[in-house]
Write an enzyme that holds these catalytic residues in place. Structure first.
Site, PDB file in Angstrom:
ATOM      1  N   LYS A 189      56.204  73.599  26.084  1.00 15.33           N
ATOM      2  CA  LYS A 189      56.905  72.927  24.980  1.00 15.33           C
ATOM      3  C   LYS A 189      57.785  73.997  24.333  1.00 15.33           C
ATOM      4  CE  LYS A 189      57.104  72.053  20.995  1.00 15.33           C
ATOM      5  NZ  LYS A 189      58.301  72.457  20.211  1.00 15.33           N
ATOM      6  N   GLY A 242      53.933  81.927  17.687  1.00 18.07           N
ATOM      7  CA  GLY A 242      54.647  81.443  16.509  1.00 18.07           C
ATOM      8  C   GLY A 242      53.960  81.915  15.243  1.00 18.07           C
ATOM      9  N   GLU A 264      49.739  84.425  19.959  1.00 15.55           N
ATOM     10  CA  GLU A 264      50.520  85.634  19.691  1.00 15.55           C
ATOM     11  C   GLU A 264      51.325  85.323  18.438  1.00 15.55           C
ATOM     12  OE1 GLU A 264      53.199  88.020  19.212  1.00 15.55           O
ATOM     13  OE2 GLU A 264      54.142  87.377  21.087  1.00 15.55           O
ATOM     14  N   GLU A 396      55.872  87.791   6.030  1.00 12.90           N
ATOM     15  CA  GLU A 396      56.773  87.963   7.169  1.00 12.90           C
ATOM     16  C   GLU A 396      58.133  87.323   6.861  1.00 12.90           C
ATOM     17  OE1 GLU A 396      56.044  85.866  10.973  1.00 12.90           O
ATOM     18  OE2 GLU A 396      56.187  87.857  11.886  1.00 12.90           O
TER      19      GLU A 396
HETATM   20  P1  NAI Z   1      56.235  77.624  14.302  1.00 13.33           P
HETATM   21  O1  NAI Z   1      54.987  78.400  14.512  1.00 13.33           O
HETATM   22  O2  NAI Z   1      56.122  76.394  13.472  1.00 13.33           O
HETATM   23  O3  NAI Z   1      56.863  77.167  15.720  1.00 13.33           O
HETATM   24  C1  NAI Z   1      56.583  77.766  16.954  1.00 13.33           C
HETATM   25  C2  NAI Z   1      56.344  76.688  17.995  1.00 13.33           C
HETATM   26  O4  NAI Z   1      55.239  75.881  17.598  1.00 13.33           O
HETATM   27  C3  NAI Z   1      57.515  75.714  18.173  1.00 13.33           C
HETATM   28  O5  NAI Z   1      57.610  75.344  19.521  1.00 13.33           O
HETATM   29  C4  NAI Z   1      57.078  74.511  17.333  1.00 13.33           C
HETATM   30  O6  NAI Z   1      57.674  73.317  17.746  1.00 13.33           O
HETATM   31  C5  NAI Z   1      55.592  74.506  17.575  1.00 13.33           C
HETATM   32  N1  NAI Z   1      54.795  73.841  16.539  1.00 13.33           N
HETATM   33  C6  NAI Z   1      55.069  73.745  15.217  1.00 13.33           C
HETATM   34  N2  NAI Z   1      54.111  73.027  14.578  1.00 13.33           N
HETATM   35  C7  NAI Z   1      53.223  72.643  15.523  1.00 13.33           C
HETATM   36  C8  NAI Z   1      52.024  71.863  15.485  1.00 13.33           C
HETATM   37  N3  NAI Z   1      51.566  71.335  14.356  1.00 13.33           N
HETATM   38  N4  NAI Z   1      51.339  71.663  16.645  1.00 13.33           N
HETATM   39  C9  NAI Z   1      51.799  72.195  17.798  1.00 13.33           C
HETATM   40  N5  NAI Z   1      52.935  72.922  17.893  1.00 13.33           N
HETATM   41  C10 NAI Z   1      53.637  73.157  16.764  1.00 13.33           C
HETATM   42  O7  NAI Z   1      57.329  78.602  13.714  1.00 13.33           O
HETATM   43  P2  NAI Z   1      58.695  78.198  12.938  1.00 13.33           P
HETATM   44  O8  NAI Z   1      58.403  77.103  11.977  1.00 13.33           O
HETATM   45  O9  NAI Z   1      59.763  78.006  13.932  1.00 13.33           O
HETATM   46  O10 NAI Z   1      58.991  79.524  12.141  1.00 13.33           O
HETATM   47  C11 NAI Z   1      58.336  79.808  10.908  1.00 13.33           C
HETATM   48  C12 NAI Z   1      58.001  81.278  10.800  1.00 13.33           C
HETATM   49  O11 NAI Z   1      57.061  81.638  11.806  1.00 13.33           O
HETATM   50  C13 NAI Z   1      59.162  82.224  11.042  1.00 13.33           C
HETATM   51  O12 NAI Z   1      59.971  82.379   9.915  1.00 13.33           O
HETATM   52  C14 NAI Z   1      58.439  83.480  11.415  1.00 13.33           C
HETATM   53  O13 NAI Z   1      57.987  84.131  10.257  1.00 13.33           O
HETATM   54  C15 NAI Z   1      57.238  82.972  12.190  1.00 13.33           C
HETATM   55  N6  NAI Z   1      57.471  83.037  13.659  1.00 13.33           N
HETATM   56  C16 NAI Z   1      56.833  84.008  14.378  1.00 13.33           C
HETATM   57  C17 NAI Z   1      57.085  84.130  15.722  1.00 13.33           C
HETATM   58  C18 NAI Z   1      56.427  85.174  16.542  1.00 13.33           C
HETATM   59  O14 NAI Z   1      56.972  85.599  17.541  1.00 13.33           O
HETATM   60  N7  NAI Z   1      55.242  85.600  16.215  1.00 13.33           N
HETATM   61  C19 NAI Z   1      58.052  83.283  16.416  1.00 13.33           C
HETATM   62  C20 NAI Z   1      58.627  82.245  15.587  1.00 13.33           C
HETATM   63  C21 NAI Z   1      58.335  82.163  14.256  1.00 13.33           C
END
Ligand code: NAI
Ligand code: MG
Length: 495
Positions: A189, A242, A264, A396
């Site tokens: 996904k 994420g 991660e 972050e």
């Molecule tokens: P997120 O963690 O919400 O999204 C990452 C992935 O998870 C995307 O594919 C999203 O569609 C999916 N996702 C979101 N909610 C979900 C749920 N309830 N169930 C299953 N999958 C879900 O991150 P987002 O909202 O894009 O970014 C928010 C913050 O997260 C960023 O500002 C940053 O601080 C952090 N982040 C950290 C990352 C890393 O590499 N550790 C990468 C991206 C974001």
């Protein structure tokens, strides 16, 4: 492919889901807009999936796992498919790079210099593992009888892989490589912000010869497509990259089906500069640490700790270096820094800059505002006078914002470095090997860099302590996250 520019981006061809080797719209026919961060404009409408689509992908992945060519394929042949995929990525590097720039906003030089080679090497590295994943023979107690006991490693099963938008292709490769080497089937996904390169990778995987159903891609939002994967009883494992808050939701939602989970997550990684460091090296490394990939890096060196006596010297050089960075057209090979991935992230970073200036009352010595008036660019920003308990030192930001903090001595800096919920990475800059080891041992982080930053290799494990994750990606350690250990006892029948 001709060189694309902001005004003539590459053509987007793939926008559907990949399920059972076929491209299909979402069952509901719904789509969502995906954007080009450099212009802020919509570049494609992509299938927006829900439970029904996830269900179809799970059926295909389960069938491919349990019957069909993949289930009978030798490990060596699985490895060869990964080698072939690596070769196809190399052959189509220009096109993939161009698509990544379009959808993510990062500069083309970095995609070609870092993302693409790492994707290729990741597939090769795990292709090499495929026929070397072995069990053990176990010397069990023989007083009860004559037994031969051995272990073997079997695939976990159907793996749901949920990835973010900061390294869209590389995150797909980190997920597919170990999963496929171990014989699993996968449902990826991609992030809703950046689905385009994953789709092209999926097409290349089909061309390489992965059987239908082994690699599936379901596009859509986290709360719908991602959520359906996490809750689906036919999915055995979720690998997620994420935000930690999303990982907490996933953990709760995966409890009913007791899925295997690897995470991660984010960081607030310390980069520690001692007075005896090679100052120019430390400046260059700290720059790469925080500004690489627009600061959208989980292991970004966002807290820069500088020993008091060299603080002003370091800040002077750091500021000059930050101001030399070229921002702008991500298709220009001379560009150092592109656009933040989305309006949401752009707003989040600007909000933290505001917190740094007004709530934390830190000093913004450079940057601190958007660049240009089109697209989502933010100037490299440095705050000094930061204390470790301020929000810009604890939360972050995930953008090009460095917080510079002072420290007194080794003991003080290790304590401050560890005063965070995170534990993904750390760096130390010194000519004193004793100090280097003391920091490497003292920080609770999954990776420590000594006189370097952001070095990666598919053979080197990567992952976090504390809120930065669970399990490791890359290296041999990634294989244990994608295999179950089976212990077999054989009665040799002597008694
Ligand atoms: P997120 O963690 O919400 O999204 C990452 C992935 O998870 C995307 O594919 C999203 O569609 C999916 N996702 C979101 N909610 C979900 C749920 N309830 N169930 C299953 N999958 C879900 O991150 P987002 O909202 O894009 O970014 C928010 C913050 O997260 C960023 O500002 C940053 O601080 C952090 N982040 C950290 C990352 C890393 O590499 N550790 C990468 C991206 C974001
Ligand atoms: Mg989110």
């Amino acid at each position: 492919m001709t060189t694309a520019t902001m005004s003539s981006p590459p053509k987007v061809r793939l926008t559907q889901n990949l399920i059972d080797g076929k491209w299909s719209d979402a069952g509901s026919r719904a789509t969502f807009d995906t954007f080009g961060p450099a212009t802020g404009e919509v570049v494609a409408k992509v299938a927006s999936s829900d439970k029904t689509d996830v269900d179809a992908a799970v059926k295909a992945a389960r069938a491919a796992l349990e019957c069909g060519p993949w289930s009978k394929m030798s490990a060596r042949d699985r490895g060869k498919l990964l080698f072939k995929l690596a070769e196809l990525v190399e052959r189509n590097a220009d096109e993939l790079a161009s698509l990544e720039v379009l959808n993510n906003g990062k500069p083309i030089g970095e995609v070609k210099g870092a993302d693409i080679p790492l994707v290729v090497e990741t597939f090769r590295y795990f292709g090499g593992w495929a026929d070397k994943i072995t069990g053990d023979t176990i010397p069990v107690d023989r007083s009860m009888g004559d037994f031969f006991c051995y272990t073997k490693r079997e695939p976990v099963g159907v793996c749901g892989q949920i990835i973010p938008w900061n390294f869209p292709m590389l995150m797909a490769a980190w997920k597919w490589g170990p999963a496929l080497a171990c014989g699993n089937t996968v449902i990826l996904k991609p992030a809703e912000q950046t689905p385009l390169t994953a789709l092209r990778l999926g097409e290349l995987a089909m061309e390489a010869g992965f059987p239908p159903g082994v690699i599936n891609i379901v596009n859509g939002f986290g709360e719908t497509a991602g959520d359906a994967l996490v809750k689906h009883p036919g999915v055995d494992k979720i690998a997620f990259t994420g935000e930690y808050k999303t990982a907490q939701i996933i953990m709760r939602n995966a409890a009913d089906t007791l899925k295997r989970l690897t995470f991660e997550l984010g960081g607030k990684s310390p980069s520690v500069i001692f007075a005896d460091a090679d100052m120019d090296l430390a400046v260059r490394g700290s720059m790469a640490g925080i500004f690489f990939n627009q600061g959208e890096v989980c292991c970004a060196g966002s807290r820069v700790f500088v020993e008091e006596s060299v603080h002003d010297e370091f800040v002077g050089k750091f500021k000059v270096a930050a101001e030399k960075r070229r921002l702008g057209d991500p298709y220009d090979v001379k560009t150092h820094q592109g656009a933040q991935v989305s309006k949401e992230q752009f707003d989040k970073v600007l909000k933290y800059i505001d917190i740094g200036k007004n709530e934390d009352k830190a000093t913004c010595v450079t940057g601190g505002e958007r660049f240009g008036d089109k697209g989502w660019f933010i100037k490299p920003t440095i705050f000094t006078g930061v204390r470790n308990d301020m929000r810009i030192a604890q939360e972050e930001i995930f953008g090009p914002v460095a917080a510079v903090l002072k420290f007194k001595d080794l003991h003080d800096v290790v304590k401050q470095a560890n005063t965070t919920i995170y534990g993904l990475a750390a760096a130390v800059w010194t000519r004193d090997i004793t100090k280097a080891f003391a920091v490497a041992d003292g920080v609770r982080a999954g990776t420590v860099w000594v006189n370097c930053y952001n070095t990666f290799d598919p053979a080197a494990p990567f992952g976090g302590y504390k809120f930065s994750g669970q399990g490791r990606e890359n290296g041999k350690d990634a294989l244990s996250a994608y295999s179950e250990v089976k212990t077999v006892w054989v009665n040799l029948g002597k008694r």
